[in-house]
Design an enzyme around this catalytic site. Structure first.
Site, PDB file in Angstrom:
ATOM      1  CG  HIS A 130      -6.876   1.690   9.905  1.00 33.68           C
ATOM      2  ND1 HIS A 130      -7.895   2.154   9.087  1.00 33.68           N
ATOM      3  CD2 HIS A 130      -5.724   2.123   9.341  1.00 33.68           C
ATOM      4  CE1 HIS A 130      -7.374   2.840   8.074  1.00 33.68           C
ATOM      5  NE2 HIS A 130      -6.066   2.841   8.198  1.00 33.68           N
ATOM      6  CE1 TYR A 185      -4.711  -3.615   7.524  1.00 31.00           C
ATOM      7  CE2 TYR A 185      -5.418  -1.494   6.654  1.00 31.00           C
ATOM      8  CZ  TYR A 185      -4.530  -2.550   6.666  1.00 31.00           C
ATOM      9  OH  TYR A 185      -3.452  -2.517   5.814  1.00 31.00           O
ATOM     10  NE  ARG A 243      -0.966   1.223  13.513  1.00 34.96           N
ATOM     11  CZ  ARG A 243      -1.492   1.608  12.357  1.00 34.96           C
ATOM     12  NH1 ARG A 243      -2.760   1.367  12.116  1.00 34.96           N
ATOM     13  NH2 ARG A 243      -0.779   2.244  11.454  1.00 34.96           N
ATOM     14  NE  ARG A 295       4.550   6.956  -0.210  1.00 31.98           N
ATOM     15  CZ  ARG A 295       4.461   7.924   0.705  1.00 31.98           C
ATOM     16  NH1 ARG A 295       4.036   7.623   1.912  1.00 31.98           N
ATOM     17  NH2 ARG A 295       4.779   9.161   0.409  1.00 31.98           N
ATOM     18  NE  ARG A 322      -3.485   2.508   1.398  1.00 34.16           N
ATOM     19  CZ  ARG A 322      -2.334   2.856   0.831  1.00 34.16           C
ATOM     20  NH1 ARG A 322      -1.980   2.292  -0.301  1.00 34.16           N
ATOM     21  NH2 ARG A 322      -1.536   3.750   1.387  1.00 34.16           N
ATOM     22  CG  HIS A 334      -6.664   9.352   3.766  1.00 31.07           C
ATOM     23  ND1 HIS A 334      -6.917   9.303   5.125  1.00 31.07           N
ATOM     24  CD2 HIS A 334      -6.020   8.198   3.480  1.00 31.07           C
ATOM     25  CE1 HIS A 334      -6.438   8.180   5.630  1.00 31.07           C
ATOM     26  NE2 HIS A 334      -5.892   7.488   4.656  1.00 31.07           N
ATOM     27  CG  ASN A 369       5.228  -2.809   9.438  1.00 26.47           C
ATOM     28  OD1 ASN A 369       4.339  -2.830   8.588  1.00 26.47           O
ATOM     29  ND2 ASN A 369       5.001  -3.070  10.713  1.00 26.47           N
TER      30      ASN A 369
END
Length: 740
Positions: free
Chosen positions: A619, A495, A591, A432, A402, A462, A55
């Protein structure tokens, strides 16, 4: 508060907001707290420590990098909390030093002794090896490590090498060995001692620790003795420089600016532009240097000069560099230490698919809700696979943000194109740190005959949506999957996310409009059910919040529950303050980043913020609005952040089926009943767990794991015959920490 008093409040003032970056660091502190929690299995605690490291790496490479760029450019605009980029860095750098000290205190004082007690020994210094261990390690070095190493010398003909971002390296100071006999002869001739002409001064050499080899080596023998690769290399460093004396050798690691800046209007080919940027990412501006606290001062001075770093950007580490290695301890320890891990969890089957019917028949029966990772992700993969071979399917359209390294969805899409289906795939190249992976898949899909598009100019796509167009007896029917998480079968096991299958006609029409908008210039005049960013979604959220405010001002019950990853949009926060001041009860499950402040009298005293950090990464994005009893529930790919609402293509979709709506409301209810992993934001911005004295412990994630398998055992109870606990009971249940 009355409307008159409310109007006196100027919610644009900086005092009402927290800094985004410091709020993120507080989130990572909550992750670190899991590594210190002795109620968690030991090897899971090691993983949490490793997670804090990964992280932090991304935070430095992106967020600290962005602030540094702004400071260099003289950018003076203040953030949501009234801080310039320079002021944010002045606050962040000391906080990062403190955080890393906490990381290594956790490593040295908590985890290492606990591991040692269980028979797992991490040998921190190669000098502590026994004679037999040393022999084994040296043999491994010569056989497997030595052939891979490439020393890089620095001298007038060879400048300081380009050290890759995040790579682990060993800095070595060495000196050419002197010929003692010739030195004595020279002494007799000249009458004084001097270095011969061929002798050199101290030289600097750097050796990259190869990432192609395992970072952890388990030494064969009794018990579990582990040593890190850099210690093995350091022990044998002299074998790389046979004619030199090794003065000292120390590992170091540099973090670089990895925030890609792309002018899409100037980029003729976005794919090629991003490929070039990826190559430059490894050599961005040095931001931080990590070295062990025992580093030789000469090496430190040399590295500081070469990387052009200030003292404050140098981090002295009391332990192994790159603490992400702790995530690998569990695997290195092996199955004999499984009692120190969480028991493995197998996602449960989804009741609606537990029959002999095909996936399209099941979706026609009713909308189907999925809750990952508690329930399997397989139907999402099967949806594309079955569509690829179904002769009645005319087209498949999907967005990919992703995907996994060996994605079955990619394979199914390619197969569909080969089978003659019209396949359109939007691959987001700007995801990213997944850019390289996505470029690879985009090229593969194009070769298979898919129509691949790369999204809209200046926006990241997204949203998570799949559309299957099928010719049936009564005409064209559209089947849609919408989700809060990526089409990634690997992360779907890690997730928590929600997804919805539907063949609702209005949602199907909207799905077609979404893909027409993404692939061309068609901008719909309106939407039947979906709300899409960046043009419509924010206004939809503001309308829903303001509607609750109006209800409260009329003396009616008003309530908002919102679950998301981050909350930083100032306009949304301002509207939440307005609603709270009007009497709306607002419960936020956030979160990570939260720039809203709780506990401000007359402003946010009707707002609670809780954060859950557990086995799985929270998530899912779920939004509930009471609406005077006509409850509305939405799920979305978007958080309440400016980037999601203003700079990305996102989708929020309503949960229309009454039974599915009850299921989603139950997810919120159970989540808010958590008194084991939940931490509540305090007025000063810190987070504290609930005082559970005298109350039974309740973990929402544990409940969902058990409940998913119970539902699979009794699929007949997942329809309207299932007994749902009403959402109105949530507040009392969350206080008691128990389910009725």
């Amino acid at each position: 508060m009355s409307e008159t008093n409310n109007e006196k409040k100027d919610f644009t003032q900086y005092e009402y907001y927290r800094n985004r970056e410091l709020s993120w660091l507080a989130f990572n502190e909550r992750v670190l707290a899991e590594a210190r929690d002795k109620t968690i299995p030991l090897l899971e605690r090691c993983k949490f420590l490793g997670i804090t490291g990964s992280n932090l790496d991304e935070f430095i490479m992106v967020r600290v990098a962005s602030l540094t760029d702004q400071m260099h450019a003289g950018y003076q605009k203040k953030d949501i909390a009234g801080m310039t980029a320079e002021e944010q860095l002045e606050a962040l750098i000391p906080a990062l030093h403190d955080f890393m000290e906490q990381q290594y205190s956790t490593y040295n004082r908590s985890l290492l002794p606990a591991l040692r007690k269980e028979g797992i020994e991490i040998i921190g210094c190669h000098e502590d090896l026994t004679e037999e261990q040393g022999r084994i390690v040296d043999e491994y070095f010569m056989k497997s490590v030595y052939p891979v190493l490439t020393p890089m010398a620095v001298d007038p003909s060879r400048p300081f090498p380009l050290v890759r971002n995040k790579s682990l390296n060993i800095a070595v100071l060495l000196q050419y060995k002197k010929d003692k006999k010739k030195e004595k002869k020279e002494e007799k001739t000249t009458g004084k001692s001097q270095l011969l002409s061929y002798a050199k001064d101290v030289d600097f050499v750097t050796v990259q620790v190869p990432s192609v080899l395992p970072r952890i080596f388990r030494i064969p023998g009794e018990g579990c003795s582990l040593i890190l690769l850099e210690e093995i290399i350091e022990r044998n460093i002299g074998k790389l420089f046979l004619n030199y004396d090794i003065l000292c050798a120390h590992p170091y690691r540099v973090m670089r600016n990895s925030d890609m800046s792309i002018d899409e209007e100037e980029a003729e080919d976005l794919l090629q532009t991003i490929e070039k940027q990826l190559k430059q990412r490894a050599w961005g501006e040095a931001l931080m240097l990590q070295v062990q606290s025992t580093v030789d001062k000469r090496i430190l001075k040399y590295l500081k000069k070469e990387f052009e770093l200030d003292e404050k950007n140098i981090f002295l580490i009391n332990g192994p560099l790159d603490i992400t290695v702790m995530s690998k301890i569990s695997g290195a320890a092996g199955s004999s230490y499984s009692y120190l891990k969480d028991p493995g969890f197998t996602p449960a089957p989804i009741p609606a698919f537990q029959n002999e019917d095909d996936i399209f028949t099941n979706i026609r029966k009713c909308d189907i809700l999925m809750h990952h990772p508690y329930q399997t992700f397989d139907p999402v993969v099967s949806f594309v696979k079955e569509a690829a071979k179904d002769p009645t399917v005319l087209a498949i359209k999907q967005t990919l943000y992703r995907v996994s390294g060996n994605s079955p969805i990619i394979a199914a899409l390619a197969k569909a194109a080969e089978n003659g289906k019209q396949v359109t795939v939007l691959v987001e190249l700007k995801a990213r740190f997944d850019e390289e992976n996505n470029i690879h898949w985009a090229k593969k899909l194009e070769r298979a005959g898919c129509h691949v598009i790369y999204g809209l100019l200046g926006l990241k796509t997204h949203c998570k949506i799949t559309l299957v167009v099928r010719m049936e007896e009564d005409g064209i029917r559209r089947y849609v999957h919408l989700g809060t998480g990526n089409y990634n079968d690997s992360t779907a096991r890690l997730y928590t996310d929600t997804g919805l299958f539907t063949c609702n006609e209005k949602i199907g029409e909207d799905a077609t409009a979404v893909f027409n908008m993404l692939s061309g210039y068609s901008e719909p005049l309106g939407w039947n059910a979906l709300a899409v960013a960046p043009l419509w979604l924010k206004d939809k959220f503001l309308y829903l919040i303001r509607r609750e405010k109006e209800m409260a001002m009329q003396g009616k019950e008003a309530r908002i529950i919102a679950k998301m990853n981050s909350l930083s949009d100032p306009v949304i926060i301002r509207e939440l303050y307005e609603a709270s001041a009007a009497g709306v009860q607002i419960e936020l499950i956030v979160r990570g980043i939260c720039c809203l402040k709780t506990g401000i009298p007359g402003v946010s005293d009707n707002i609670t913020v809780r954060s859950i950090v557990g086995t799985f990464l929270e998530h899912s994005r779920i939004y509930y609005f009471h609406n005077n009893g006509q409850e509305e529930v939405y799920m979305a790919s978007a958080d309440w952040m400016p980037r999601n609402l203003d700079r990305r293509v996102e989708i929020m979709f309503p949960v229309l089926d009454p039974d599915r709506k009850k299921e989603v409301m139950e997810i919120l209810k159970v989540t808010m009943a958590d008194n084991l992993k939940a931490r509540f934001m305090q007025p000063d911005g810190t987070y504290e767990k609930i005082d559970r004295r005298g109350k039974a412990a309740f973990s929402a994630q544990d409940y969902f794991m058990q409940e998913a398998h119970e539902r699979a055992k009794h699929p007949e109870k997942t329809s309207d015959t299932r007994q749902f606990i009403p959402l109105t009971a949530v507040k009392e249940e969350s206080e008691e920490g128990e389910l009725q």
